[in-house]
Design a protein around this motif. Structure first.
Motif, mmCIF file in Angstrom:
data_model
loop_
_atom_site.group_PDB
_atom_site.id
_atom_site.type_symbol
_atom_site.label_atom_id
_atom_site.label_comp_id
_atom_site.label_asym_id
_atom_site.label_seq_id
_atom_site.Cartn_x
_atom_site.Cartn_y
_atom_site.Cartn_z
ATOM 1 N N ASN A 133 0.816 -1.449 0.151
ATOM 2 C CA ASN A 133 -0.073 -0.002 -0.092
ATOM 3 C C ASN A 133 0.798 1.241 0.167
ATOM 4 N N HIS A 134 2.116 1.218 0.788
ATOM 5 C CA HIS A 134 2.829 2.536 0.811
ATOM 6 C C HIS A 134 3.986 2.303 1.267
ATOM 7 N N ALA A 135 4.906 2.997 1.065
ATOM 8 C CA ALA A 135 6.321 2.910 1.464
ATOM 9 C C ALA A 135 6.891 3.234 2.874
ATOM 10 N N HIS A 136 6.013 2.828 3.782
ATOM 11 C CA HIS A 136 6.773 3.015 5.364
ATOM 12 C C HIS A 136 6.874 1.666 5.694
ATOM 13 N N GLY A 137 7.863 1.553 6.647
ATOM 14 C CA GLY A 137 8.357 0.278 7.197
ATOM 15 C C GLY A 137 7.329 -0.614 7.868
ATOM 16 N N ASP A 138 6.232 -0.041 8.243
ATOM 17 C CA ASP A 138 5.334 -1.134 8.943
ATOM 18 C C ASP A 138 4.503 -1.716 7.746
ATOM 19 N N HIS A 139 4.696 -1.404 6.682
ATOM 20 C CA HIS A 139 3.566 -2.010 5.845
ATOM 21 C C HIS A 139 4.549 -2.792 4.654
ATOM 22 N N GLN A 140 5.825 -2.320 4.508
ATOM 23 C CA GLN A 140 6.792 -2.813 3.485
ATOM 24 C C GLN A 140 8.108 -3.184 3.935
ATOM 25 N N GLY A 200 -0.190 11.447 -0.739
ATOM 26 C CA GLY A 200 -0.219 12.304 0.278
ATOM 27 C C GLY A 200 0.410 11.650 1.449
ATOM 28 N N HIS A 201 -0.279 10.784 1.864
ATOM 29 C CA HIS A 201 0.510 9.996 3.009
ATOM 30 C C HIS A 201 1.956 9.596 2.554
ATOM 31 N N THR A 202 2.065 9.107 1.619
ATOM 32 C CA THR A 202 3.226 8.762 0.876
ATOM 33 C C THR A 202 3.143 9.318 -0.550
#
Ligand SMILES: [Zn+2]
Length: 311
Positions: A133-140, A200-202
């Motif tokens: 979904n997006h490039a933040h550590g908690d997801h990817q 927006g969020h990323t």
């Protein structure tokens, strides 16, 4: 009060208590990942529930234990299954030509996800495509390990590539086998997922859509990307958020899920699933609830900003 009502009431009470505890104790991991805890203002009320930036983050992340403890894996609808933790979603999409996983979450969760896939009777090694979904550590953060264990092709929205390349657990390079663009389709074994750029969020925040069959009917499924605006808001981010809030409301939707379970009330829906009856994940009336909450918060935060940022 029937047993079911009692269970529901008890669940609601426990949920309320859990949220209260979370508000008091934002986990150390969350603070490390997200910097300082967000402020406790402004407060917005959407459909009778009040939110602050801090309560939203607490609701999304839970405790360290919530982030790493498997939530019971379950079928959502059609060929889509939940294989994530209590507060970080991971989805398994099963096809006759192998499977797709959306969101590897933290690297330390990859064995948790693998176990959930196997508990459902599928093989982790059948994973052919890994999306996010997006490039933040908690997801990817776990992308490199999933690829290492399964050989899956990792595909990512072009606008998120720089942020993904900066996620390097243990120094491992972030794998990217295919770069996607807005509205590009990913197809495997008769299932097609479409990548919608909802930034927006990323910068490359990706909302995935697909259609599934169940009981002779077709249902539109939306895997929402976070619509939580980052801080501080810049004019560019304000533009992106405004476009994304508009876009997500145009997507046909019968079933909405998100990158955190709280974005679609998974825990409550799962409790209903166990009681039998119609599939609780089919909930078109709430497809835009999370967008409503985040848009109200976005506008309230914007109203607190100096005029230059409002744009
Ligand atoms: Zn995020």
């Amino acid at each position: 009060m029937t047993t079911t009502d009692f269970e529901t009431a008890r669940f609601a009470t426990i949920s309320g208590a859990l949220v209260a505890v979370m508000l008091l104790a934002l986990s150390a991991n969350t603070l490390r990942a997200q910097g300082q805890p967000p402020p406790d203002h402004p407060a917005v009320t959407v459909r009778g529930q009040t939110y602050t930036p801090r309560s939203i983050l607490a609701r999304n992340m839970g405790t360290d234990e919530d982030q790493t403890t498997a939530f019971p894996p379950h079928k959502i609808i059609g060929n889509i299954y939940y294989v994530g933790t209590r507060t970080l979603t991971s989805f398994l999409i099963v096809t006759p030509q192998g499977n797709i996983i959306v969101n590897s979450t933290y690297e330390r969760n990859v064995p948790v996800i693998q176990k959930s896939v196997e508990q459902l009777g599928f093989k982790f090694s059948d994973t052919k495509i890994l999306l996010g979904n997006h490039a933040h550590g908690d997801h990817q953060e776990g992308d490199a390990l999933v690829k290492q264990l399964t050989g899956a092709q990792v595909m990512a929205m072009a606008e998120d590539v720089p942020a993904l390349q900066a996620i390097k657990p243990g120094g491992k390079a972030h794998p990217i086998d295919k770069i996607l663009h807005d509205k590009e389709a990913v197809t495997l074994g008769g299932t097609t997922l479409v990548a919608h750029l909802t930034p927006g969020h990323t910068r490359g925040c990706t909302t995935w859509t697909t259609a599934v069959q169940e009981g002779g009917k077709t249902y539109n499924v939306v895997f929402s990307c976070s619509l939580r605006a980052p801080a501080p808001l810049t004019p560019a981010i304000v533009d992106e958020m405004n476009r994304s809030f508009k876009l997500v409301r145009t997507l046909p939707c019968d079933v909405q899920v998100g990158d955190h379970p709280a974005q679609y009330n998974m825990h409550e829906k799962y409790a209903k699933l166990k009681n039998g009856g119609p599939n609780p994940f089919i909930d078109p009336a709430n497809c835009n609830l999370e967008a409503d909450i985040q848009e109200a918060m976005f506008k309230a935060v914007l109203a607190e900003q100096p005029p230059a940022a409002r744009h």
